[in-house]
Design a protein around this motif. Structure first.
Motif, PDB file in Angstrom:
ATOM      1  N   MET A   1       0.847  -1.184   0.000  1.00 35.66           N
ATOM      2  CA  MET A   1       0.000   0.000   0.000  1.00 35.66           C
ATOM      3  C   MET A   1       0.888   1.240   0.000  1.00 35.66           C
ATOM      4  N   ALA A   2       0.633   2.155  -0.906  1.00 34.95           N
ATOM      5  CA  ALA A   2       1.463   3.346  -1.061  1.00 34.95           C
ATOM      6  C   ALA A   2       1.319   4.265   0.145  1.00 34.95           C
ATOM      7  N   GLY A   3       2.425   4.878   0.545  1.00 33.38           N
ATOM      8  CA  GLY A   3       2.419   5.833   1.646  1.00 33.38           C
ATOM      9  C   GLY A   3       2.134   7.234   1.155  1.00 33.38           C
ATOM     10  N   PHE A   4       2.033   8.170   2.094  1.00 36.58           N
ATOM     11  CA  PHE A   4       1.701   9.550   1.756  1.00 36.58           C
ATOM     12  C   PHE A   4       2.693  10.138   0.759  1.00 36.58           C
ATOM     13  N   ARG A   5       3.986   9.957   0.995  1.00 34.12           N
ATOM     14  CA  ARG A   5       4.983  10.604   0.137  1.00 34.12           C
ATOM     15  C   ARG A   5       4.988  10.058  -1.283  1.00 34.12           C
ATOM     16  N   SER A   6       4.800   8.749  -1.432  1.00 27.32           N
ATOM     17  CA  SER A   6       4.770   8.202  -2.794  1.00 27.32           C
ATOM     18  C   SER A   6       3.505   8.648  -3.534  1.00 27.32           C
ATOM     19  N   LEU A   7       2.400   8.765  -2.809  1.00 30.45           N
ATOM     20  CA  LEU A   7       1.177   9.282  -3.430  1.00 30.45           C
ATOM     21  C   LEU A   7       1.358  10.745  -3.827  1.00 30.45           C
ATOM     22  N   ALA A   8       2.031  11.521  -2.967  1.00 31.98           N
ATOM     23  CA  ALA A   8       2.282  12.929  -3.279  1.00 31.98           C
ATOM     24  C   ALA A   8       3.139  13.061  -4.537  1.00 31.98           C
ATOM     25  N   ARG A   9       4.112  12.167  -4.705  1.00 26.99           N
ATOM     26  CA  ARG A   9       4.932  12.198  -5.931  1.00 26.99           C
ATOM     27  C   ARG A   9       4.079  11.963  -7.168  1.00 26.99           C
ATOM     28  N   GLN A  10       3.088  11.072  -7.058  1.00 24.71           N
ATOM     29  CA  GLN A  10       2.201  10.826  -8.203  1.00 24.71           C
ATOM     30  C   GLN A  10       1.360  12.057  -8.521  1.00 24.71           C
ATOM     31  N   VAL A  11       0.912  12.768  -7.489  1.00 20.72           N
ATOM     32  CA  VAL A  11       0.113  13.979  -7.717  1.00 20.72           C
ATOM     33  C   VAL A  11       0.934  14.989  -8.519  1.00 20.72           C
ATOM     34  N   ARG A  12       2.229  15.071  -8.237  1.00 29.38           N
ATOM     35  CA  ARG A  12       3.094  16.062  -8.890  1.00 29.38           C
ATOM     36  C   ARG A  12       3.646  15.596 -10.246  1.00 29.38           C
ATOM     37  N   ASP A  13       3.535  14.318 -10.521  1.00 30.18           N
ATOM     38  CA  ASP A  13       4.189  13.756 -11.708  1.00 30.18           C
ATOM     39  C   ASP A  13       3.406  14.097 -12.983  1.00 30.18           C
ATOM     40  N   PRO A  14       3.965  14.953 -13.855  1.00 31.57           N
ATOM     41  CA  PRO A  14       3.234  15.337 -15.073  1.00 31.57           C
ATOM     42  C   PRO A  14       3.082  14.184 -16.068  1.00 31.57           C
ATOM     43  N   ARG A  15       3.832  13.098 -15.855  1.00 29.22           N
ATOM     44  CA  ARG A  15       3.696  11.943 -16.762  1.00 29.22           C
ATOM     45  C   ARG A  15       2.435  11.132 -16.459  1.00 29.22           C
ATOM     46  N   CYS A  16       1.884  11.311 -15.262  1.00 26.71           N
ATOM     47  CA  CYS A  16       0.650  10.588 -14.894  1.00 26.71           C
ATOM     48  C   CYS A  16      -0.553  11.334 -15.467  1.00 26.71           C
ATOM     49  N   ASP A  17      -1.581  10.585 -15.856  1.00 28.46           N
ATOM     50  CA  ASP A  17      -2.779  11.281 -16.351  1.00 28.46           C
ATOM     51  C   ASP A  17      -3.491  11.955 -15.183  1.00 28.46           C
ATOM     52  N   LEU A  18      -4.304  12.940 -15.496  1.00 25.14           N
ATOM     53  CA  LEU A  18      -4.921  13.785 -14.466  1.00 25.14           C
ATOM     54  C   LEU A  18      -5.844  12.995 -13.550  1.00 25.14           C
ATOM     55  N   ALA A  19      -6.523  11.995 -14.105  1.00 24.15           N
ATOM     56  CA  ALA A  19      -7.421  11.189 -13.262  1.00 24.15           C
ATOM     57  C   ALA A  19      -6.624  10.474 -12.168  1.00 24.15           C
ATOM     58  N   LEU A  20      -5.446   9.944 -12.516  1.00 27.21           N
ATOM     59  CA  LEU A  20      -4.606   9.269 -11.526  1.00 27.21           C
ATOM     60  C   LEU A  20      -4.058  10.269 -10.511  1.00 27.21           C
ATOM     61  N   ARG A  21      -3.682  11.458 -10.973  1.00 28.61           N
ATOM     62  CA  ARG A  21      -3.139  12.471 -10.065  1.00 28.61           C
ATOM     63  C   ARG A  21      -4.207  12.918  -9.063  1.00 28.61           C
ATOM     64  N   ARG A  22      -5.435  13.072  -9.543  1.00 29.92           N
ATOM     65  CA  ARG A  22      -6.540  13.428  -8.643  1.00 29.92           C
ATOM     66  C   ARG A  22      -6.800  12.291  -7.658  1.00 29.92           C
ATOM     67  N   TYR A  23      -6.823  11.058  -8.173  1.00 26.31           N
ATOM     68  CA  TYR A  23      -7.043   9.881  -7.328  1.00 26.31           C
ATOM     69  C   TYR A  23      -5.967   9.794  -6.242  1.00 26.31           C
ATOM     70  N   SER A  24      -4.725  10.079  -6.607  1.00 24.49           N
ATOM     71  CA  SER A  24      -3.625  10.010  -5.648  1.00 24.49           C
ATOM     72  C   SER A  24      -3.782  11.058  -4.554  1.00 24.49           C
ATOM     73  N   LEU A  25      -4.287  12.246  -4.912  1.00 23.73           N
ATOM     74  CA  LEU A  25      -4.540  13.270  -3.887  1.00 23.73           C
ATOM     75  C   LEU A  25      -5.618  12.787  -2.927  1.00 23.73           C
ATOM     76  N   ARG A  26      -6.674  12.184  -3.463  1.00 23.44           N
ATOM     77  CA  ARG A  26      -7.723  11.634  -2.586  1.00 23.44           C
ATOM     78  C   ARG A  26      -7.153  10.548  -1.675  1.00 23.44           C
ATOM     79  N   LYS A  27      -6.260   9.717  -2.214  1.00 26.41           N
ATOM     80  CA  LYS A  27      -5.654   8.652  -1.407  1.00 26.41           C
ATOM     81  C   LYS A  27      -4.753   9.234  -0.314  1.00 26.41           C
TER      82      LYS A  27
END
Length: 203
Positions: A1-27
């Motif tokens: 299970m991903a921790g806060f910091r790894s999820l935060a990296r996904q939110v900031r990662d421009p290579r991820c699609d926006l739906a995943l970045r939003r989902y990561s912020l919710r997580k």
């Protein structure tokens, strides 16, 4: 299970699609949500002009919301370190049994529900970091008679909350469940009287 910091990296990662970045912020809110998951999400959406159901929000707004959440988390982590040091000193001095203050802290371990908002649409207007700083300052000071976050005088005891302790003093100004250790016995008694007056006016 991903921790806060790894999820935060996904939110900031421009290579991820926006739906995943939003989902990561919710997580991220499953790891740290000072007002509770729903109320913290509502707060971040309101402050950063994100439509709550928008699956592809503006990435700059997502990152701004994450910045606010991270700042508040940093404030809380410093507090948790200091709290752990205090408890270690107390145990060393023979104080093994936690008091009511520690009961409150136990329920907020990890940073969820620190300033619980039972109504997800009613929460403080200030940034999460400012709210936590005010709350921590109150916890480290003598008990008072007003809400430590917004200084509202009117605090009403509410039953059947959706978060432990299931009942307690709720600020009518900013909507937080006020930690009982920050209120004087007189303020707590007044909150219960306010509840009885509310019930009488409905009856």
């Amino acid at each position: 299970m991903a921790g806060f910091r790894s999820l935060a990296r996904q939110v900031r990662d421009p290579r991820c699609d926006l739906a995943l970045r939003r989902y990561s912020l919710r997580k991220c809110l499953e790891r740290f949500a000072p007002y509770g998951h729903r109320a913290t999400w509502d707060h971040l959406c309101s402050r950063h002009r994100i439509e709550p159901e928008d699956r592809e929000p503006d990435p700059a707004r997502l990152v701004a919301a994450l910045d606010e959440l991270e700042e508040a988390r940093a404030v809380w982590l410093v507090y948790e370190v200091e709290f752990a040091k205090r408890r270690k000193r107390e145990k060393h001095d023979g104080l093994r049994r936690p008091g009511t203050f520690d009961d409150w802290h136990r329920r907020t371990w990890g940073g969820c529900g620190i300033a619980w908002c039972n109504d997800p649409s009613v929460h403080p207007a200030a940034t999460l970091g400012d709210v936590l700083r005010r709350l921590i300052s109150a916890l480290e000071s003598e008990p008072g008679a007003v809400c430590p976050v917004c200084a509202e005088v009117r605090i009403v005891w509410k039953q059947e909350l959706a978060h432990e302790p299931w009942s307690g003093p709720v600020c009518t100004g900013c909507g937080i469940l006020v930690p009982q250790p920050v209120l004087t016995p007189e303020a707590l008694a007044e909150s219960k009287k306010a509840r009885r007056r509310e019930l009488a006016s409905v009856a």
